[in-house]
Motif scaffolding. Structure first.
Motif, PDB file in Angstrom:
ATOM      1  N   VAL A  11       0.840  -1.206   0.000  1.00  0.00           N
ATOM      2  CA  VAL A  11       0.000   0.000   0.000  1.00  0.00           C
ATOM      3  C   VAL A  11       0.872   1.252   0.000  1.00  0.00           C
ATOM      4  CG1 VAL A  11      -1.633   1.339   1.374  1.00  0.00           C
ATOM      5  CG2 VAL A  11      -1.994  -1.115   1.052  1.00  0.00           C
ATOM      6  N   VAL A  12       1.918   1.253   0.860  1.00  0.00           N
ATOM      7  CA  VAL A  12       2.829   2.399   0.918  1.00  0.00           C
ATOM      8  C   VAL A  12       3.535   2.582  -0.416  1.00  0.00           C
ATOM      9  CG1 VAL A  12       4.925   3.283   1.990  1.00  0.00           C
ATOM     10  CG2 VAL A  12       3.140   2.250   3.400  1.00  0.00           C
ATOM     11  N   LEU A  13       3.974   1.482  -1.013  1.00  0.00           N
ATOM     12  CA  LEU A  13       4.683   1.542  -2.281  1.00  0.00           C
ATOM     13  C   LEU A  13       3.778   2.081  -3.375  1.00  0.00           C
ATOM     14  CD1 LEU A  13       7.248   0.943  -3.872  1.00  0.00           C
ATOM     15  CD2 LEU A  13       6.400  -1.383  -4.259  1.00  0.00           C
ATOM     16  N   LEU A  14       2.516   1.622  -3.394  1.00  0.00           N
ATOM     17  CA  LEU A  14       1.574   2.098  -4.400  1.00  0.00           C
ATOM     18  C   LEU A  14       1.335   3.593  -4.243  1.00  0.00           C
ATOM     19  CD1 LEU A  14      -0.420   1.502  -6.689  1.00  0.00           C
ATOM     20  CD2 LEU A  14      -2.142   0.929  -4.952  1.00  0.00           C
ATOM     21  N   GLY A  15       1.195   4.031  -2.997  1.00  0.00           N
ATOM     22  CA  GLY A  15       0.995   5.457  -2.773  1.00  0.00           C
ATOM     23  C   GLY A  15       2.186   6.272  -3.225  1.00  0.00           C
ATOM     24  N   ALA A  16       3.404   5.733  -2.983  1.00  0.00           N
ATOM     25  CA  ALA A  16       4.613   6.435  -3.403  1.00  0.00           C
ATOM     26  C   ALA A  16       4.690   6.526  -4.910  1.00  0.00           C
ATOM     27  CB  ALA A  16       5.847   5.713  -2.847  1.00  0.00           C
ATOM     28  N   CYS A  17       4.329   5.421  -5.590  1.00  0.00           N
ATOM     29  CA  CYS A  17       4.363   5.434  -7.060  1.00  0.00           C
ATOM     30  C   CYS A  17       3.395   6.458  -7.614  1.00  0.00           C
ATOM     31  CB  CYS A  17       4.034   4.044  -7.612  1.00  0.00           C
ATOM     32  SG  CYS A  17       5.325   2.827  -7.263  1.00  0.00           S
ATOM     33  N   ARG A  18       2.209   6.513  -7.011  1.00  0.00           N
ATOM     34  CA  ARG A  18       1.218   7.485  -7.492  1.00  0.00           C
ATOM     35  C   ARG A  18       1.700   8.916  -7.258  1.00  0.00           C
ATOM     36  NH1 ARG A  18      -4.503   4.776  -5.467  1.00  0.00           N
ATOM     37  NH2 ARG A  18      -4.677   3.259  -7.176  1.00  0.00           N
ATOM     38  N   SER A  19       2.339   9.137  -6.111  1.00  0.00           N
ATOM     39  CA  SER A  19       2.783  10.496  -5.804  1.00  0.00           C
ATOM     40  C   SER A  19       3.902  10.931  -6.730  1.00  0.00           C
ATOM     41  CB  SER A  19       3.233  10.579  -4.341  1.00  0.00           C
ATOM     42  OG  SER A  19       4.395   9.787  -4.150  1.00  0.00           O
ATOM     43  N   GLN A  20       4.672   9.936  -7.262  1.00  0.00           N
ATOM     44  CA  GLN A  20       5.762  10.283  -8.151  1.00  0.00           C
ATOM     45  C   GLN A  20       5.303  10.488  -9.590  1.00  0.00           C
ATOM     46  OE1 GLN A  20       8.551   7.104  -7.618  1.00  0.00           O
ATOM     47  NE2 GLN A  20       9.035   7.665  -5.514  1.00  0.00           N
ATOM     48  N   ALA A  21       4.103  10.030  -9.933  1.00  0.00           N
ATOM     49  CA  ALA A  21       3.608  10.200 -11.291  1.00  0.00           C
ATOM     50  C   ALA A  21       3.406  11.691 -11.569  1.00  0.00           C
ATOM     51  CB  ALA A  21       2.285   9.461 -11.464  1.00  0.00           C
ATOM     52  N   PRO A  22       3.801  12.156 -12.759  1.00  0.00           N
ATOM     53  CA  PRO A  22       3.645  13.580 -13.058  1.00  0.00           C
ATOM     54  C   PRO A  22       2.189  13.996 -13.052  1.00  0.00           C
ATOM     55  CG  PRO A  22       4.226  12.329 -15.031  1.00  0.00           C
ATOM     56  CD  PRO A  22       4.376  11.407 -13.870  1.00  0.00           C
ATOM     57  N   ARG A  23       1.921  15.121 -12.451  1.00  0.00           N
ATOM     58  CA  ARG A  23       0.564  15.654 -12.398  1.00  0.00           C
ATOM     59  C   ARG A  23       0.505  16.902 -13.269  1.00  0.00           C
ATOM     60  NH1 ARG A  23      -2.453  13.823  -7.968  1.00  0.00           N
ATOM     61  NH2 ARG A  23      -3.523  15.796  -7.725  1.00  0.00           N
ATOM     62  N   HIS A  24      -0.591  17.039 -13.989  1.00  0.00           N
ATOM     63  CA  HIS A  24      -0.753  18.140 -14.924  1.00  0.00           C
ATOM     64  C   HIS A  24      -1.707  19.167 -14.320  1.00  0.00           C
ATOM     65  CE1 HIS A  24       1.193  15.443 -17.755  1.00  0.00           C
ATOM     66  NE2 HIS A  24       0.284  14.540 -17.490  1.00  0.00           N
ATOM     67  N   VAL A  25      -1.271  20.408 -14.296  1.00  0.00           N
ATOM     68  CA  VAL A  25      -2.096  21.489 -13.753  1.00  0.00           C
ATOM     69  C   VAL A  25      -3.051  21.972 -14.835  1.00  0.00           C
ATOM     70  CG1 VAL A  25      -2.080  23.796 -12.744  1.00  0.00           C
ATOM     71  CG2 VAL A  25      -0.263  22.161 -12.173  1.00  0.00           C
ATOM     72  N   VAL A  26      -4.328  22.075 -14.490  1.00  0.00           N
ATOM     73  CA  VAL A  26      -5.337  22.507 -15.453  1.00  0.00           C
ATOM     74  C   VAL A  26      -6.106  23.701 -14.907  1.00  0.00           C
ATOM     75  CG1 VAL A  26      -5.594  20.203 -16.440  1.00  0.00           C
ATOM     76  CG2 VAL A  26      -7.077  20.898 -14.550  1.00  0.00           C
ATOM     77  N   THR A  70      -0.440  27.444  -6.642  1.00  0.00           N
ATOM     78  CA  THR A  70       0.269  26.959  -7.829  1.00  0.00           C
ATOM     79  C   THR A  70       1.398  27.934  -8.170  1.00  0.00           C
ATOM     80  OG1 THR A  70      -1.755  25.964  -8.709  1.00  0.00           O
ATOM     81  CG2 THR A  70       0.063  26.332 -10.264  1.00  0.00           C
ATOM     82  N   PRO A  71       2.627  27.459  -8.348  1.00  0.00           N
ATOM     83  CA  PRO A  71       3.739  28.364  -8.695  1.00  0.00           C
ATOM     84  C   PRO A  71       3.425  29.204  -9.933  1.00  0.00           C
ATOM     85  CG  PRO A  71       4.567  26.178  -8.167  1.00  0.00           C
ATOM     86  CD  PRO A  71       3.074  26.058  -8.211  1.00  0.00           C
ATOM     87  N   ARG A  72       3.906  30.423  -9.934  1.00  0.00           N
ATOM     88  CA  ARG A  72       3.589  31.364 -11.006  1.00  0.00           C
ATOM     89  C   ARG A  72       4.170  30.927 -12.348  1.00  0.00           C
ATOM     90  NH1 ARG A  72       1.809  36.375  -9.443  1.00  0.00           N
ATOM     91  NH2 ARG A  72       2.720  37.333 -11.305  1.00  0.00           N
ATOM     92  N   ASP A  73       5.260  30.169 -12.314  1.00  0.00           N
ATOM     93  CA  ASP A  73       5.887  29.777 -13.577  1.00  0.00           C
ATOM     94  C   ASP A  73       5.258  28.526 -14.198  1.00  0.00           C
ATOM     95  OD1 ASP A  73       6.767  28.113 -11.569  1.00  0.00           O
ATOM     96  OD2 ASP A  73       8.785  27.864 -12.398  1.00  0.00           O
TER      97      ASP A  73
END
Length: 304
Positions: A11-26, A70-73
């Motif tokens: 469970v911890v490993l799965l959460g870590a993998c998800r957190s490392q996946a790139p997230r796209h700001v919309v 969200t960072p300005r850049d």
């Protein structure tokens, strides 16, 4: 390792993998089109569609809404969702009717060296389980939720392709998933990678849809793929004059000796005056472009 401990570790490993996946700001989703206004079949306002889509984006774990922190850049993606149709259809061999909802999603981002624009499409369907207005509306809502998940998944794949290396994308041209192959080809064509040209040329021969053909032709023009000129010339045979004019201008934009010879022949001897005029215009543009490139090259030589 004990089973309980192993489960906790996974469970911890799965959460870590998800957190490392790139997230796209919309940015907030924009819903357009007449189909989502006063649609009794759908039974939901545009704001409700936007809310459902925002939920689909969030549930994917790959998107986050632009906020005050969200960072300005960071350049957010602007999403425009259109629902072009909602309909009820019958299928051969099935006594039930089916609700169908189509969706087109445009992803745009500005502020970089070049604006970015991509489009994904989807079709959601669900059987009408109860032959009543409420049953039809329920099926339509299920189909809507399905198509929103589809375009969300396709968006993830499209944006992931933008982050791939050329070598990885070439490998993905042979993927089992048709969407992965499509987005890899799009991205390679955008980067003007030579591996994209043969596949795009093959599409010219296989596709009969006008819009799909125009997109393929546009990609080849962007690539300046001279190897595509013979296929474009062949494509003009038996076509209406309006489409032939489009092909003439496409050949002129690509350029090269074969394009020049074709344009000269069409300008001198085509049966339709409008096509002749288009070929002559494309030929003159080609000559002007060549002179400009030659002048630039001479200028660089003098500078050196």
């Amino acid at each position: 390792m004990k089973p309980a401990l192993m489960l906790a570790f996974c469970v911890v490993l799965l959460g870590a993998c998800r957190s490392q996946a790139p997230r796209h700001v919309v940015a907030p989703v924009d819903v357009s089109g007449a189909t989502v206004r006063d649609n009794a079949l759908l039974g939901i306002a545009p704001e409700g569609v936007a809310t459902l889509f925002s939920h689909a984006l969030k549930s994917s774990g790959r998107f986050e809404l632009k906020g005050e922190d969200t960072p300005r850049d960071v350049r957010p993606w602007r999403l425009t969702l259109e629902i072009p149709f909602t309909r009820e259809v019958l299928k051969d061999g099935d006594p039930r009717s089916f609700a169908e909802v189509g969706a087109n999603l445009v992803l745009e981002r500005f502020g970089g060296d070049l604006p970015q624009r991509y489009e994904v499409v989807g079709l959601g369907e669900a059987p009408v389980l109860e032959d009543t207005p409420e049953g039809r509306q329920s099926a339509m809502r299920t189909a809507l939720e399905a198509v929103l998940r589809q375009v969300t998944d396709s968006s993830v794949l499209q944006l992931a392709a933008l982050e791939r290396t050329d070598e990885a994308l070439v490998q993905e041209l042979h993927a089992d998933d048709a969407r992965i192959r499509e987005f890899a080809l799009r991205t390679l064509a955008e980067r003007q990678h030579p591996a994209a040209a043969p596949l795009l040329i093959e599409r010219l021969k296989e596709s009969s849809d006008g819009d799909a053909l125009r997109k393929t032709i546009g990609a080849l023009v962007e690539m300046k793929a001279r190897v595509a000129v013979p296929a474009l010339i062949d494509l003009a045979r038996g076509r209406d004059n309006g489409f032939v004019q489009e092909l003439v201008f496409a050949v002129g934009e690509i350029g090269g000796p074969e394009a020049e010879a074709y344009l000269y022949t069409v300008a001198q001897g085509h049966d339709a005056p409008a096509v002749q005029a288009a070929a002559q215009q494309a030929l003159e543009t080609l000559y002007a472009s060549r002179k400009h490139i030659t002048a630039e090259a001479r200028g660089r030589d003098h500078a050196d």
